[in-house]
Enzyme design. Sequence first.
Site, PDB file in Angstrom:
ATOM      1  N   ASN A   7       0.868  -1.229  -0.146  1.00 44.55           N
ATOM      2  CA  ASN A   7      -0.075  -0.003  -0.078  1.00 44.55           C
ATOM      3  C   ASN A   7       0.977   1.143  -0.034  1.00 44.55           C
ATOM      4  OD1 ASN A   7      -1.904   1.811   0.427  1.00 44.55           O
ATOM      5  ND2 ASN A   7      -2.110   1.572   2.494  1.00 44.55           N
ATOM      6  N   TRP A   8       0.949   1.834  -1.150  1.00 39.36           N
ATOM      7  CA  TRP A   8       1.852   3.046  -1.233  1.00 39.36           C
ATOM      8  C   TRP A   8       1.155   4.313  -0.635  1.00 39.36           C
ATOM      9  CZ3 TRP A   8       3.476   3.055  -7.053  1.00 39.36           C
ATOM     10  CH2 TRP A   8       4.224   2.025  -7.409  1.00 39.36           C
ATOM     11  N   LYS A   9       0.001   4.454  -0.229  1.00 37.02           N
ATOM     12  CA  LYS A   9      -0.702   5.415   0.493  1.00 37.02           C
ATOM     13  C   LYS A   9      -0.473   6.662  -0.362  1.00 37.02           C
ATOM     14  CE  LYS A   9       0.039   3.284   4.791  1.00 37.02           C
ATOM     15  NZ  LYS A   9       0.355   3.298   6.437  1.00 37.02           N
ATOM     16  N   HIS A  93      -9.223   0.584   5.377  1.00 42.36           N
ATOM     17  CA  HIS A  93      -8.167   0.681   6.077  1.00 42.36           C
ATOM     18  C   HIS A  93      -7.989   1.579   7.566  1.00 42.36           C
ATOM     19  CE1 HIS A  93      -3.711   2.025   6.457  1.00 42.36           C
ATOM     20  NE2 HIS A  93      -3.572   1.032   5.963  1.00 42.36           N
ATOM     21  N   GLU A  95      -6.526   4.087   8.430  1.00 41.08           N
ATOM     22  CA  GLU A  95      -6.414   5.344   8.181  1.00 41.08           C
ATOM     23  C   GLU A  95      -7.590   5.836   7.677  1.00 41.08           C
ATOM     24  OE1 GLU A  95      -1.617   5.139   7.421  1.00 41.08           O
ATOM     25  OE2 GLU A  95      -2.829   5.388   5.898  1.00 41.08           O
ATOM     26  N   GLU A 164      -4.527  -5.611  10.685  1.00 37.42           N
ATOM     27  CA  GLU A 164      -3.346  -4.253  10.982  1.00 37.42           C
ATOM     28  C   GLU A 164      -3.686  -3.683  12.130  1.00 37.42           C
ATOM     29  OE1 GLU A 164      -3.869  -1.384   8.118  1.00 37.42           O
ATOM     30  OE2 GLU A 164      -6.092  -0.934   8.254  1.00 37.42           O
ATOM     31  N   GLY A 170       3.115   2.547  11.094  1.00 33.45           N
ATOM     32  CA  GLY A 170       4.064   3.683  11.369  1.00 33.45           C
ATOM     33  C   GLY A 170       4.698   4.081  12.468  1.00 33.45           C
ATOM     34  N   SER A 210       3.927  -2.284  10.181  1.00 28.80           N
ATOM     35  CA  SER A 210       5.331  -2.024  10.336  1.00 28.80           C
ATOM     36  C   SER A 210       6.115  -3.435   9.765  1.00 28.80           C
ATOM     37  CB  SER A 210       5.928  -1.903  11.690  1.00 28.80           C
ATOM     38  OG  SER A 210       5.218  -0.476  11.961  1.00 28.80           O
TER      39      SER A 210
END
Length: 251
Positions: A7-9, A93, A95, A164, A170, A210
Amino acid sequence: MAVIAGNWKMHHGPRETEAYFERFRLTDAVRSHRLIVFPPAVSLTAAVACAGRDAAVRLGVQNVHWEDRGAFTGEISAPMARDAGAEYALVGHSERRHLFGETDDQVARKVEAVFRAGLTPLVCVGETLEERRAGRLEDVILRQLRAALYGAAGADAPLLVAYEPVWAIGTGETATPRDASHAHGLLRGALVEALGAERAAGTPILYGGSVKPENAAELLAAPDVDGVLVGGASLDPGSFLAIAEAAPLPR
């Protein structure tokens, strides 16, 4: 076969995407697994042009709206994503949930939209540090999963699940392989209840939080861990491919 998803975000525009795949060198070991890359929506066309012809690399989008069309400025629909070359979509997700207020009901509606468009959802669930400390791990992740599966009602197509833990994204903190296996076991049980043993057994459950080349082998060898959802380490093709190299080869 492990599933290695990246996932490149909000990283890598179209030009950076082209440069990324110029450095993407797939070995036979990597090709034995399923690789999925989730670039930003504006970079999906570039990713398709660079990697979409290689059967070892699948592409997805990081988010979709639950409606197929309409006056929703800034959103993309699942049919649009499919038309642009996506095969997968991240749904729920952490976020999206915690930064943008996405609810369980919205996740369910998005899952339904993803299936309706013929895409495969990768449903994300996970608890915060406060919820974990309060002993609510099971309650939280099973509530999130069951809500998402409500959106899958009546769909026989495959799906993927990612655990997750929010506290390990992060932060440099990582759940131990034992932590991951415990959570994945709970999720597997809920999948059996909702989907039946056969379909549940065929639903990969990924660990995300992570993941790095240094800890990938240990995590991927843990019971009930069928793959990983990689964040920051997926931004470098060498790191991402090293994680895929660390996965056990299919027997």
